[in-house]
Design an enzyme around this catalytic site. Sequence first.
Site, PDB file in Angstrom:
ATOM      1  N   ARG A 166      45.046   2.031   2.972  1.00 51.87           N
ATOM      2  CA  ARG A 166      46.288   3.423   3.034  1.00 51.87           C
ATOM      3  C   ARG A 166      46.359   3.844   3.671  1.00 51.87           C
ATOM      4  NH1 ARG A 166      43.022   8.508  -0.428  1.00 51.87           N
ATOM      5  NH2 ARG A 166      41.066   9.090   1.732  1.00 51.87           N
TER       6      ARG A 166
ATOM      7  N   ASN B 202      49.922  13.402   1.762  1.00 56.25           N
ATOM      8  CA  ASN B 202      48.349  13.571   0.984  1.00 56.25           C
ATOM      9  C   ASN B 202      46.601  13.081   2.539  1.00 56.25           C
ATOM     10  OD1 ASN B 202      45.650  13.514  -1.277  1.00 56.25           O
ATOM     11  ND2 ASN B 202      45.358  12.486  -0.394  1.00 56.25           N
ATOM     12  N   GLU B 203      46.720  13.881   2.199  1.00 50.55           N
ATOM     13  CA  GLU B 203      45.228  14.131   3.338  1.00 50.55           C
ATOM     14  C   GLU B 203      46.166  13.847   5.374  1.00 50.55           C
ATOM     15  OE1 GLU B 203      40.924  14.015   1.684  1.00 50.55           O
ATOM     16  OE2 GLU B 203      41.909  12.557   2.119  1.00 50.55           O
TER      17      GLU B 203
ATOM     18  N   GLU C 210      40.449  18.924  -3.981  1.00 48.53           N
ATOM     19  CA  GLU C 210      39.715  17.805  -4.422  1.00 48.53           C
ATOM     20  C   GLU C 210      37.884  18.496  -3.997  1.00 48.53           C
ATOM     21  OE1 GLU C 210      40.133  14.328  -2.276  1.00 48.53           O
ATOM     22  OE2 GLU C 210      41.980  14.220  -2.900  1.00 48.53           O
TER      23      GLU C 210
ATOM     24  N   TRP D 272      31.942   6.911  -0.357  1.00 42.75           N
ATOM     25  CA  TRP D 272      32.161   6.178   1.317  1.00 42.75           C
ATOM     26  C   TRP D 272      30.937   6.425   2.022  1.00 42.75           C
ATOM     27  CZ3 TRP D 272      31.490  10.739   3.545  1.00 42.75           C
ATOM     28  CH2 TRP D 272      32.280  11.963   2.821  1.00 42.75           C
TER      29      TRP D 272
ATOM     30  N   GLU E  90      37.439   2.801  -4.889  1.00 41.99           N
ATOM     31  CA  GLU E  90      37.365   4.433  -5.747  1.00 41.99           C
ATOM     32  C   GLU E  90      36.574   3.778  -6.585  1.00 41.99           C
ATOM     33  OE1 GLU E  90      38.693   7.559  -2.398  1.00 41.99           O
ATOM     34  OE2 GLU E  90      40.025   6.466  -3.963  1.00 41.99           O
ATOM     35  N   LYS E  91      36.689   3.142  -7.130  1.00 42.43           N
ATOM     36  CA  LYS E  91      35.305   3.386  -8.254  1.00 42.43           C
ATOM     37  C   LYS E  91      34.558   3.559  -8.377  1.00 42.43           C
ATOM     38  CE  LYS E  91      34.508  -1.627  -8.481  1.00 42.43           C
ATOM     39  NZ  LYS E  91      35.084  -2.196  -6.596  1.00 42.43           N
TER      40      LYS E  91
ATOM     41  N   HIS F 181      33.725   6.308  -6.723  1.00 41.93           N
ATOM     42  CA  HIS F 181      33.959   7.920  -7.112  1.00 41.93           C
ATOM     43  C   HIS F 181      33.861   8.269  -8.064  1.00 41.93           C
ATOM     44  CE1 HIS F 181      34.809  11.596  -5.196  1.00 41.93           C
ATOM     45  NE2 HIS F 181      35.229  11.322  -3.786  1.00 41.93           N
TER      46      HIS F 181
END
EC number: 3.2.1.23
Length: 681
Positions: A123, A161-162, A319, A327, A367-368, A370
Amino acid sequence: MISTLLSRLQRGPDGAPAPRLAFGADYNPEQWPREVWEEDVRLMREAGVNIVSVAIFSWARIQPGPGTWDFAWLDEVMDLLHENGIGVDLATATASPPPWLTTAHPEILPVTDRGETVWPGARQHWRPTSPVFREHALRLVRELATRYAGHPALVAWHVNNELGCHNVYDYSDDAARAFREWLRARYTTLDALNHAWGTAFWSQRYSDWEQILPPRLAASHPNPTQQLDFKRFSSDALKDHLRAEREILRELTPGVPVTTNFMVMPGTKGMNYADWADEVDFVANDHYVVPRPQDRDELSFSANLTSGIAGGRPWFLMEHSTSAVNWQPVNLAKRPGELARDSLLHVAHGADAVCFFQWRQSAAGAEKYHSAMVPHAGADSDLFRAVTALGGTLRALAPVAGAEREPAEVGILFDWESWWASEQDSHPTSLLDYHQEALDWYSALLALGIRADVVTTRSDLSRHRVLIAPVLHLVPAELAKDLTRYAEQGGHLVTTYFSGVVDENDHVWLGGYPGALRDLLGIRVEEFGPLPAGQTVELDDATTGGLWTDRITTTAPETEVLARYRTGVHAGRPAVTRRPTGGGSAAYVSTRLGVDGLTSLLPRLLAPAGVRSELPAEVRGLVEATVRRGPGGRFLFLVNRTDDPVTVPGTTGEVLVGSTGADGAVALGPRDVAVLRLPNS
């Protein structure tokens, strides 16, 4: 303003805005079949969710090809959420360009300082200075804003985003051109730039603007001012992208507040958020805990700093995690009570919204693993029950909405440019950790039960009786004057080793250290004394220093010596000094004392200001106290910092969260939080 967002989330029976804290998550319905959406909104209502962020990583779904658009699914999601009373913080979806765009225009991909292309597959694979990316991104923003301008679910805009999470530093040719333009605006002439960069050293003098490049991989240490300016430029380039998207949103939806999610937490230092704060209608932040024992107060510190960036006004926790992230080297699940404690600690420091990444835990993708509000185990899980309980707690705290953080007597000054400059290469030590030093002072104050605000140089420093400025390395002349005025007018300044050393161009203030602050502090240091890793020195007040020492000479007769070195090459010489000046004072701590040493020293540094703990003696260090005040009253938050039960005696007020005994004492379980509305004073 965040009040505008909150007023859109819920209204009372008469149609007037009703106080309400926001509660929700990132929502990614495009990851799931349509039949799951109905269950999602049912569970959202059960949990008390009233806002979700949508479309954050949806560019490829919204725009499947260069000239094609698919809004049908998003229309349906927006309608479904509105029908269920859930507001939408709609993202502009520009965070990750789709494969068709990077295939057609690989020139938008970032380049490292080694000349390596950062390829798609993760990303944020885009250059902040790419005109091609900007053109496509703004077209998407305009399409979204035009389509949803009047949609009743829309309560806020979420830019990108971020920003800068993975692409803050780009060394491409686009970046080089933009860097030169930025430098022209900053310096106007090459002579001014050559002076600022000290290019007489190592034969670096520039005779044409086109000769200037970003600090790419070099044979040795790149020019330090070039490095510092590139950090400034990189933060500004991302800020410029934020502005570009924001201006379209304000043009097409003038009544909808615009924000982007900052990342105020350790290791994320490339974006100068103090400088960005005025670019958004309300400050929003993402925060994730890195579970290290020495950093147990980091969440509180970062939430406090976010409040400082927001000027003490309410802000939005965009968030954080319900439990484990994905991570870290080892991703630990949160213990019972930590989900609520972490969330409410942000509220204690000014958050009017508590949101998570993400609503439903992903079944696929990076991110599954997370955590989310709805875990892989589903709604029949301890985690979802904890989420639902938190929703109830936030409903009980509705009167807190809109309350600002009440200023503390002590401020800790946090400065991005000093962070950048103090940790550059070719310095006296590579072991210096700016963020950790600031956090140590904060933890020491918490250990003493003393409230403190973490503030920036843009804050009103005069609000604090004591101002602690650890490793304030970069001090322009105006800041030096401000700090001198602060002390002379009754404030008590405390600073540390490696402070006041350079100006805004990273040029050393000559005449001896601590440079710009030398006269104010009434001391002089001729040479730095960094310590090798693991080596320490003892002070005569029974504390131990590490990392750094200074060979201090007092230069003003009124300068007091509060502690001396007992061991080491500077044995017998001053280690901690204080100079009275005007109605205040200026103190200097020449070594890294760590939390325990600072806890021992601080009472002497605070005494001239008359600063004392507001907590009962028996709970100081065990409980953190913060205060918010606003239209609904004054609210005291009591947070148990320990894993054991704690009883706080002598409390008064209406209990909104928690419980009190017959004697009025507040009982806090392990990692527990209580909130009281205080009587009018």
